[in-house]
Scaffold this motif. Sequence first.
Motif, PDB file in Angstrom:
ATOM      1  N   SER A  30      -6.932  13.343  -7.793  1.00  0.00           N
ATOM      2  CA  SER A  30      -5.876  12.331  -7.917  1.00  0.00           C
ATOM      3  C   SER A  30      -6.395  10.994  -7.425  1.00  0.00           C
ATOM      4  O   SER A  30      -7.124  10.924  -6.427  1.00  0.00           O
ATOM      5  N   LEU A  31      -6.033   9.936  -8.135  1.00  0.00           N
ATOM      6  CA  LEU A  31      -6.418   8.565  -7.785  1.00  0.00           C
ATOM      7  C   LEU A  31      -5.241   7.637  -8.050  1.00  0.00           C
ATOM      8  O   LEU A  31      -4.496   7.826  -9.012  1.00  0.00           O
ATOM      9  N   VAL A  32      -5.092   6.624  -7.189  1.00  0.00           N
ATOM     10  CA  VAL A  32      -4.102   5.588  -7.438  1.00  0.00           C
ATOM     11  C   VAL A  32      -4.549   4.317  -6.736  1.00  0.00           C
ATOM     12  O   VAL A  32      -5.219   4.372  -5.688  1.00  0.00           O
ATOM     13  N   VAL A  33      -4.210   3.172  -7.315  1.00  0.00           N
ATOM     14  CA  VAL A  33      -4.558   1.871  -6.744  1.00  0.00           C
ATOM     15  C   VAL A  33      -3.287   1.168  -6.304  1.00  0.00           C
ATOM     16  O   VAL A  33      -2.284   1.155  -7.030  1.00  0.00           O
ATOM     17  N   GLY A  34      -3.320   0.571  -5.101  1.00  0.00           N
ATOM     18  CA  GLY A  34      -2.183  -0.190  -4.593  1.00  0.00           C
ATOM     19  C   GLY A  34      -2.551  -0.913  -3.318  1.00  0.00           C
ATOM     20  O   GLY A  34      -3.398  -0.434  -2.545  1.00  0.00           O
ATOM     21  N   ALA A  35      -1.935  -2.068  -3.086  1.00  0.00           N
ATOM     22  CA  ALA A  35      -2.144  -2.848  -1.864  1.00  0.00           C
ATOM     23  C   ALA A  35      -3.628  -3.142  -1.641  1.00  0.00           C
ATOM     24  O   ALA A  35      -4.131  -3.079  -0.505  1.00  0.00           O
ATOM     25  N   ASN A  36      -4.341  -3.472  -2.720  1.00  0.00           N
ATOM     26  CA  ASN A  36      -5.774  -3.781  -2.661  1.00  0.00           C
ATOM     27  C   ASN A  36      -6.598  -2.636  -2.104  1.00  0.00           C
ATOM     28  O   ASN A  36      -7.638  -2.837  -1.468  1.00  0.00           O
ATOM     29  N   LYS A  37      -6.126  -1.420  -2.338  1.00  0.00           N
ATOM     30  CA  LYS A  37      -6.849  -0.234  -1.884  1.00  0.00           C
ATOM     31  C   LYS A  37      -6.860   0.814  -2.991  1.00  0.00           C
ATOM     32  O   LYS A  37      -5.985   0.841  -3.867  1.00  0.00           O
ATOM     33  N   LEU A  38      -7.849   1.678  -2.945  1.00  0.00           N
ATOM     34  CA  LEU A  38      -7.922   2.855  -3.803  1.00  0.00           C
ATOM     35  C   LEU A  38      -7.673   4.080  -2.937  1.00  0.00           C
ATOM     36  O   LEU A  38      -8.279   4.225  -1.871  1.00  0.00           O
ATOM     37  N   SER A  92      -7.584   8.291  -2.879  1.00  0.00           N
ATOM     38  CA  SER A  92      -8.096   9.447  -3.593  1.00  0.00           C
ATOM     39  C   SER A  92      -7.654  10.734  -2.913  1.00  0.00           C
ATOM     40  O   SER A  92      -7.720  10.862  -1.689  1.00  0.00           O
ATOM     41  N   GLY A  93      -7.188  11.693  -3.709  1.00  0.00           N
ATOM     42  CA  GLY A  93      -6.784  12.997  -3.205  1.00  0.00           C
ATOM     43  C   GLY A  93      -7.735  14.059  -3.736  1.00  0.00           C
ATOM     44  O   GLY A  93      -8.190  13.986  -4.881  1.00  0.00           O
ATOM     45  N   SER A  94      -8.012  15.070  -2.924  1.00  0.00           N
ATOM     46  CA  SER A  94      -9.078  15.996  -3.262  1.00  0.00           C
ATOM     47  C   SER A  94      -8.693  17.451  -3.024  1.00  0.00           C
ATOM     48  O   SER A  94      -7.737  17.762  -2.301  1.00  0.00           O
ATOM     49  N   LEU A 152      -0.847  11.268  -6.245  1.00  0.00           N
ATOM     50  CA  LEU A 152      -0.588  10.146  -5.342  1.00  0.00           C
ATOM     51  C   LEU A 152       0.223   9.093  -6.081  1.00  0.00           C
ATOM     52  O   LEU A 152       0.070   8.901  -7.294  1.00  0.00           O
ATOM     53  N   LEU A 153       1.086   8.398  -5.348  1.00  0.00           N
ATOM     54  CA  LEU A 153       1.945   7.379  -5.948  1.00  0.00           C
ATOM     55  C   LEU A 153       2.145   6.243  -4.956  1.00  0.00           C
ATOM     56  O   LEU A 153       2.516   6.481  -3.806  1.00  0.00           O
TER      57      LEU A 153
END
Length: 434
Positions: free
Chosen positions: A278-286, A288-290, A319-320
């Motif tokens: 899982s990957l998501v981008v937000g608040a100038n961050k990436l 990652s879930g594993s 991730l959200l």
Amino acid sequence: MDFDAHGGNKRVFHRLGGAGGDGGGGGLSTADTRQKVCNYWRAGKCNRFPCPYLHRELPLPPAATANGAAAKRFANNTWGRNNNFNNHSNNYRAGNSKNSNINNRAVIKTDILCRNWVQGNCMYGEKCKFLHSWTVGDGFKLLTQLEGHQKVVSGITLPSGSDKLYSGSKDETVRVWDCASGQCAGVINLGGEVGCMISEGPWIFIGVTNFVKAWNTQTNTDLSLSGPVGQVYAMAVGNDLLFAGTQDGAILAWKFNVTTNCFEPAASLKGHSLAVVSLVVGANKLYSGSMDNSIRVWNLETLQCIQTLTEHTSVVMSLLCWDQFLLSCSLDKTIKVWFATDSGNLEVTYTHNEEHGVLALCGMPDSEGKPVLLCSCNDNSVRFYDLPSFAERGKIFAKQEIRAIQLGPGGLFFTGDGTGQVRVWQWCNGPVAT
């Protein structure tokens, strides 16, 4: 989608008190006996949540019998044909004469889908205590289903400005659906299972084993991005970079070169010990879930890991990012809500517990613009929760697990399940008769 987080108060995700019950307990009062019994409930098809009518039988006079109700078809829609997913057989199997008094019994419905009804052979018909309906709740309706995939749907996307919906599957194909007719407009054979699929602008990115396929729906440009080792399970776009989470635990990044009209390798982010799913981008961050049960937080400017979150005890499936919160779900049967402290580090501010493992999260506004969380669980259901209260407002059921949820324009959303079926849904105002 933004929502009012009440100034960042950490307690906004705590349950709101005084939630109403379902009205299923206790005896009948004098006022209750003057109410009408829900005919849809009698037929095993009521999806009102809550329903203004009784979901229990009134005291029956001698020789009285309960009356059933016929199912209504869904209204026609721009996605194509009428559909009636709530029709079911009321025929009883032979050999049940000893239960001849079943029609005089009051049936208390549960919110569990009847497996026999799904297979088309429930012997109890309208008297079955389990649900004979694909939905529970108000505010959304099923428009149509798209048939064609032979295995689980692992990705759905609707590119910006396109009149085509794309769905990818482990049957090694991508299907193209015409949004006006709901008909399949094409099938693309990839020669490998689709692990995930996203779109950004006119580009569609498809994760398969050992590479990422990139298509431009406007120019018909077709690119293959090499580098991944094993299956690509998750992708995200942020800061002009395409990120792909792979089976070997790496996160690869590419940057588009306008001059050469191709994507060039930009970085490889190492840290996870197992597959990134899982990957998501937000608040100038990436984020990652594993499969190593952790969430890693990466700075989008430096591409360095700045925090590792280890509160989950099983695979972090989805991730959200929603406003200043990060939501994560896991096979450990929890949804965790994370909030940044004054130091900038994320901490769990609320944990929501489910009865089953959680597969996917999706956030969207309802028809009134209120934020709703869609939560897919491995009991073949999707639950709808109001945010920030986490008050449940409905459910969607499927024959197998729903692995893909995608938003669309005009209140549309799409789900794809383990049978290969894609369903088209829409938010609407008021109750929906089924």
